[in-house]
Design a protein around this motif. Structure first.
Motif, PDB file in Angstrom:
ATOM      1  N   ASP A   1     -37.570  59.316  72.115  1.00  0.00           N
ATOM      2  CA  ASP A   1     -38.531  59.433  71.017  1.00  0.00           C
ATOM      3  C   ASP A   1     -37.760  59.640  69.714  1.00  0.00           C
ATOM      4  O   ASP A   1     -37.097  60.667  69.543  1.00  0.00           O
ATOM      5  CB  ASP A   1     -39.468  60.617  71.266  1.00  0.00           C
ATOM      6  N   PRO A   2     -37.831  58.684  68.779  1.00  0.00           N
ATOM      7  CA  PRO A   2     -37.053  58.830  67.544  1.00  0.00           C
ATOM      8  C   PRO A   2     -37.509  59.998  66.677  1.00  0.00           C
ATOM      9  O   PRO A   2     -36.727  60.523  65.881  1.00  0.00           O
ATOM     10  CB  PRO A   2     -37.276  57.489  66.829  1.00  0.00           C
ATOM     11  N   ALA A   3     -38.748  60.427  66.841  1.00  0.00           N
ATOM     12  CA  ALA A   3     -39.259  61.523  66.014  1.00  0.00           C
ATOM     13  C   ALA A   3     -38.743  62.881  66.488  1.00  0.00           C
ATOM     14  O   ALA A   3     -38.415  63.751  65.682  1.00  0.00           O
ATOM     15  CB  ALA A   3     -40.786  61.512  66.013  1.00  0.00           C
ATOM     16  N   THR A   4     -38.677  63.068  67.806  1.00  0.00           N
ATOM     17  CA  THR A   4     -38.294  64.377  68.348  1.00  0.00           C
ATOM     18  C   THR A   4     -36.870  64.418  68.880  1.00  0.00           C
ATOM     19  O   THR A   4     -36.310  65.498  69.073  1.00  0.00           O
ATOM     20  CB  THR A   4     -39.246  64.779  69.485  1.00  0.00           C
ATOM     21  N   GLY A   5     -36.286  63.252  69.149  1.00  0.00           N
ATOM     22  CA  GLY A   5     -34.945  63.231  69.720  1.00  0.00           C
ATOM     23  C   GLY A   5     -34.908  63.614  71.184  1.00  0.00           C
ATOM     24  O   GLY A   5     -33.840  63.883  71.736  1.00  0.00           O
ATOM     25  N   THR A   6     -36.074  63.645  71.827  1.00  0.00           N
ATOM     26  CA  THR A   6     -36.152  63.960  73.253  1.00  0.00           C
ATOM     27  C   THR A   6     -36.628  62.727  74.011  1.00  0.00           C
ATOM     28  O   THR A   6     -37.072  61.744  73.409  1.00  0.00           O
ATOM     29  CB  THR A   6     -37.120  65.128  73.512  1.00  0.00           C
ATOM     30  N   THR A   7     -36.546  62.797  75.335  1.00  0.00           N
ATOM     31  CA  THR A   7     -36.983  61.669  76.150  1.00  0.00           C
ATOM     32  C   THR A   7     -38.369  61.932  76.715  1.00  0.00           C
ATOM     33  O   THR A   7     -38.681  63.049  77.123  1.00  0.00           O
ATOM     34  CB  THR A   7     -36.006  61.412  77.309  1.00  0.00           C
ATOM     35  N   ALA A   8     -39.182  60.891  76.727  1.00  0.00           N
ATOM     36  CA  ALA A   8     -40.492  60.985  77.358  1.00  0.00           C
ATOM     37  C   ALA A   8     -40.323  60.969  78.870  1.00  0.00           C
ATOM     38  O   ALA A   8     -39.355  60.422  79.395  1.00  0.00           O
ATOM     39  CB  ALA A   8     -41.369  59.811  76.911  1.00  0.00           C
ATOM     40  N   GLN A   9     -41.274  61.589  79.567  1.00  0.00           N
ATOM     41  CA  GLN A   9     -41.287  61.601  81.035  1.00  0.00           C
ATOM     42  C   GLN A   9     -39.937  62.025  81.630  1.00  0.00           C
ATOM     43  O   GLN A   9     -39.356  61.309  82.449  1.00  0.00           O
ATOM     44  CB  GLN A   9     -41.671  60.216  81.563  1.00  0.00           C
ATOM     45  N   PRO A  10     -39.405  63.185  81.247  1.00  0.00           N
ATOM     46  CA  PRO A  10     -38.048  63.543  81.694  1.00  0.00           C
ATOM     47  C   PRO A  10     -37.897  63.675  83.201  1.00  0.00           C
ATOM     48  O   PRO A  10     -36.846  63.326  83.751  1.00  0.00           O
ATOM     49  CB  PRO A  10     -37.784  64.883  80.987  1.00  0.00           C
ATOM     50  N   GLN A  11     -38.934  64.178  83.904  1.00  0.00           N
ATOM     51  CA  GLN A  11     -38.791  64.358  85.349  1.00  0.00           C
ATOM     52  C   GLN A  11     -38.735  63.016  86.074  1.00  0.00           C
ATOM     53  O   GLN A  11     -37.833  62.765  86.882  1.00  0.00           O
ATOM     54  CB  GLN A  11     -39.944  65.208  85.910  1.00  0.00           C
TER      55      GLN A  11
ATOM     56  N   VAL B   1     -36.537  54.038  98.894  1.00  0.00           N
ATOM     57  CA  VAL B   1     -37.241  55.289  98.617  1.00  0.00           C
ATOM     58  C   VAL B   1     -36.376  56.495  98.978  1.00  0.00           C
ATOM     59  O   VAL B   1     -36.458  57.540  98.334  1.00  0.00           O
ATOM     60  CB  VAL B   1     -38.597  55.319  99.360  1.00  0.00           C
ATOM     61  N   HIS B   2     -35.518  56.366  99.994  1.00  0.00           N
ATOM     62  CA  HIS B   2     -34.597  57.446 100.337  1.00  0.00           C
ATOM     63  C   HIS B   2     -33.564  57.636  99.236  1.00  0.00           C
ATOM     64  O   HIS B   2     -33.233  58.762  98.855  1.00  0.00           O
ATOM     65  CB  HIS B   2     -33.877  57.134 101.649  1.00  0.00           C
ATOM     66  N   TRP B   3     -33.026  56.524  98.753  1.00  0.00           N
ATOM     67  CA  TRP B   3     -31.986  56.600  97.729  1.00  0.00           C
ATOM     68  C   TRP B   3     -32.544  57.185  96.433  1.00  0.00           C
ATOM     69  O   TRP B   3     -31.970  58.100  95.846  1.00  0.00           O
ATOM     70  CB  TRP B   3     -31.408  55.208  97.480  1.00  0.00           C
ATOM     71  N   ILE B   4     -33.670  56.661  95.991  1.00  0.00           N
ATOM     72  CA  ILE B   4     -34.247  57.108  94.724  1.00  0.00           C
ATOM     73  C   ILE B   4     -34.743  58.544  94.825  1.00  0.00           C
ATOM     74  O   ILE B   4     -34.643  59.320  93.871  1.00  0.00           O
ATOM     75  CB  ILE B   4     -35.380  56.151  94.300  1.00  0.00           C
ATOM     76  N   GLY B   5     -35.258  58.923  95.988  1.00  0.00           N
ATOM     77  CA  GLY B   5     -35.763  60.279  96.167  1.00  0.00           C
ATOM     78  C   GLY B   5     -34.707  61.293  96.530  1.00  0.00           C
ATOM     79  O   GLY B   5     -35.009  62.478  96.667  1.00  0.00           O
ATOM     80  N   GLY B   6     -33.456  60.861  96.669  1.00  0.00           N
ATOM     81  CA  GLY B   6     -32.381  61.783  97.011  1.00  0.00           C
ATOM     82  C   GLY B   6     -32.027  62.683  95.839  1.00  0.00           C
ATOM     83  O   GLY B   6     -32.528  62.514  94.722  1.00  0.00           O
ATOM     84  N   PRO B   7     -31.166  63.658  96.070  1.00  0.00           N
ATOM     85  CA  PRO B   7     -30.794  64.585  94.993  1.00  0.00           C
ATOM     86  C   PRO B   7     -30.089  63.865  93.854  1.00  0.00           C
ATOM     87  O   PRO B   7     -29.197  63.055  94.075  1.00  0.00           O
ATOM     88  CB  PRO B   7     -29.863  65.590  95.686  1.00  0.00           C
ATOM     89  N   ARG B   8     -30.535  64.150  92.651  1.00  0.00           N
ATOM     90  CA  ARG B   8     -29.934  63.562  91.458  1.00  0.00           C
ATOM     91  C   ARG B   8     -29.521  64.700  90.531  1.00  0.00           C
ATOM     92  O   ARG B   8     -30.372  65.421  90.013  1.00  0.00           O
ATOM     93  CB  ARG B   8     -30.935  62.643  90.736  1.00  0.00           C
ATOM     94  N   LEU B   9     -28.228  64.866  90.343  1.00  0.00           N
ATOM     95  CA  LEU B   9     -27.730  65.970  89.536  1.00  0.00           C
ATOM     96  C   LEU B   9     -27.684  65.543  88.068  1.00  0.00           C
ATOM     97  O   LEU B   9     -26.653  65.112  87.558  1.00  0.00           O
ATOM     98  CB  LEU B   9     -26.342  66.404  90.032  1.00  0.00           C
ATOM     99  N   GLY B  10     -28.837  65.611  87.396  1.00  0.00           N
ATOM    100  CA  GLY B  10     -28.875  65.354  85.960  1.00  0.00           C
ATOM    101  C   GLY B  10     -28.534  63.940  85.563  1.00  0.00           C
ATOM    102  O   GLY B  10     -27.742  63.728  84.635  1.00  0.00           O
ATOM    103  N   LEU B  11     -29.119  62.959  86.247  1.00  0.00           N
ATOM    104  CA  LEU B  11     -28.802  61.564  85.931  1.00  0.00           C
ATOM    105  C   LEU B  11     -29.189  61.222  84.494  1.00  0.00           C
ATOM    106  O   LEU B  11     -28.497  60.461  83.820  1.00  0.00           O
ATOM    107  CB  LEU B  11     -29.523  60.643  86.918  1.00  0.00           C
ATOM    108  N   ARG B  12     -30.278  61.800  84.014  1.00  0.00           N
ATOM    109  CA  ARG B  12     -30.690  61.551  82.624  1.00  0.00           C
ATOM    110  C   ARG B  12     -29.628  62.070  81.650  1.00  0.00           C
ATOM    111  O   ARG B  12     -29.266  61.386  80.681  1.00  0.00           O
ATOM    112  CB  ARG B  12     -32.041  62.225  82.369  1.00  0.00           C
ATOM    113  N   GLN B  13     -29.117  63.273  81.909  1.00  0.00           N
ATOM    114  CA  GLN B  13     -28.082  63.826  81.035  1.00  0.00           C
ATOM    115  C   GLN B  13     -26.783  63.026  81.134  1.00  0.00           C
ATOM    116  O   GLN B  13     -26.065  62.851  80.142  1.00  0.00           O
ATOM    117  CB  GLN B  13     -27.830  65.295  81.389  1.00  0.00           C
TER     118      GLN B  13
END
Length: 253
Positions: A18-28, A85-97
């Motif tokens: 979001d250019p206005a807030t500098g945050t990402t939509a739908q973070p989870q 679905v197993h791969w995508i639902g597996g543990p993700r350690l801060g992929l967005r970050q």
């Protein structure tokens, strides 16, 4: 893989920023979408291929992109095809970050330090070149507006944007309802994008990872009727109750 072309995970994250807030939509849900976007990008690079609802490594050679190669190596270590679905639902350690830091290293965004309530440190991210985000958005808008089947990258990006819930961020309100519907319809234009998009939505909806037919086979058989249970328990057929059945038999004569 050269840097002349942006990857689908990069574009998905830039769309969500979001250019206005500098945050990402739908973070989870965005972490799930980025995991799916990596699969699509690796498939386009010829490193993996769908095998039913599973993902198989067909060429383990690195792509040259560190984030993609990390995912490719993890898939290779599995040794056998893994369900999307197993791969995508597996543990993700801060992929967005991880991808935000990646975009910062690539010069696509820059971090802006701040504070929340004057105490808690925060970091916002601003695109260094808004023309990039506008170009990505224009491709989606064109596919939605014209109805012309988009290229596989744009189709996969649209599918993932819908899957993580970016439709209401990109096309808000009642006036954006038809655009959100068309965004969803673009899923059908790329099989791999559709596969991972549905896997992302399944994970969010809590759908069991076991295939439906396997779940049906594993389900316990329906309980036998009381009479059948009694017969099985005694090993003898049940005798008719005295009274009413015999009286009805006598009346028939």
């Amino acid at each position: 893989m050269g840097r002349s072309r942006r990857t689908i995970p990069e574009e998905l994250l830039l769309l969500a920023l979001d250019p206005a807030t500098g945050t990402t939509a739908q973070p989870q849900s965005l972490d799930l979408g980025l995991a799916g976007a990596q699969l699509v990008e690796l498939a386009l690079a010829g490193r993996i291929a769908p095998d039913g609802d599973r993902i198989a490594v067909v060429m383990p050679r690195p792509t040259g992109d560190p984030t993609l190669d990390s995912a490719l190596e993890l898939l290779r270590r599995r040794g056998s095809p893994v369900r999307a679905v197993h791969w995508i639902g597996g543990p993700r350690l801060g992929l967005r970050q991880i991808y935000l830091a990646h975009l910062e290293r690539c010069g696509m965004v820059h971090a802006v330090a701040g504070q929340m309530c004057g105490v808690l440190p925060t970091t916002r991210y601003q695109a260094t070149d808004t023309a990039i985000s506008r170009e990505i958005r224009a491709r989606l808008d064109s596919a939605i507006r014209t109805g012309v089947p988009p290229d596989p990258r744009t189709a996969a990006l649209a599918a993932l944007a819908h899957a993580v819930g970016l439709g209401k961020h990109l096309y808000p309100g009642n006036e954006g309802r038809s655009s959100r519907s068309r965004l969803r319809d673009l899923i059908r234009h790329d099989p791999m994008g559709g596969l991972v998009a549905h896997a992302v939505m399944d994970v969010q909806n809590g759908v069991a990872a076991q295939p439906r037919r396997e779940r049906a086979a594993a389900a316990p058989a329906s309980a036998p009727a009381p009479a059948a249970r009694a017969t099985a328990a005694s090993g003898l057929p049940l005798q008719p109750r005295r009274g009413a059945p015999m009286a009805r038999a006598g009346a028939a004569h």
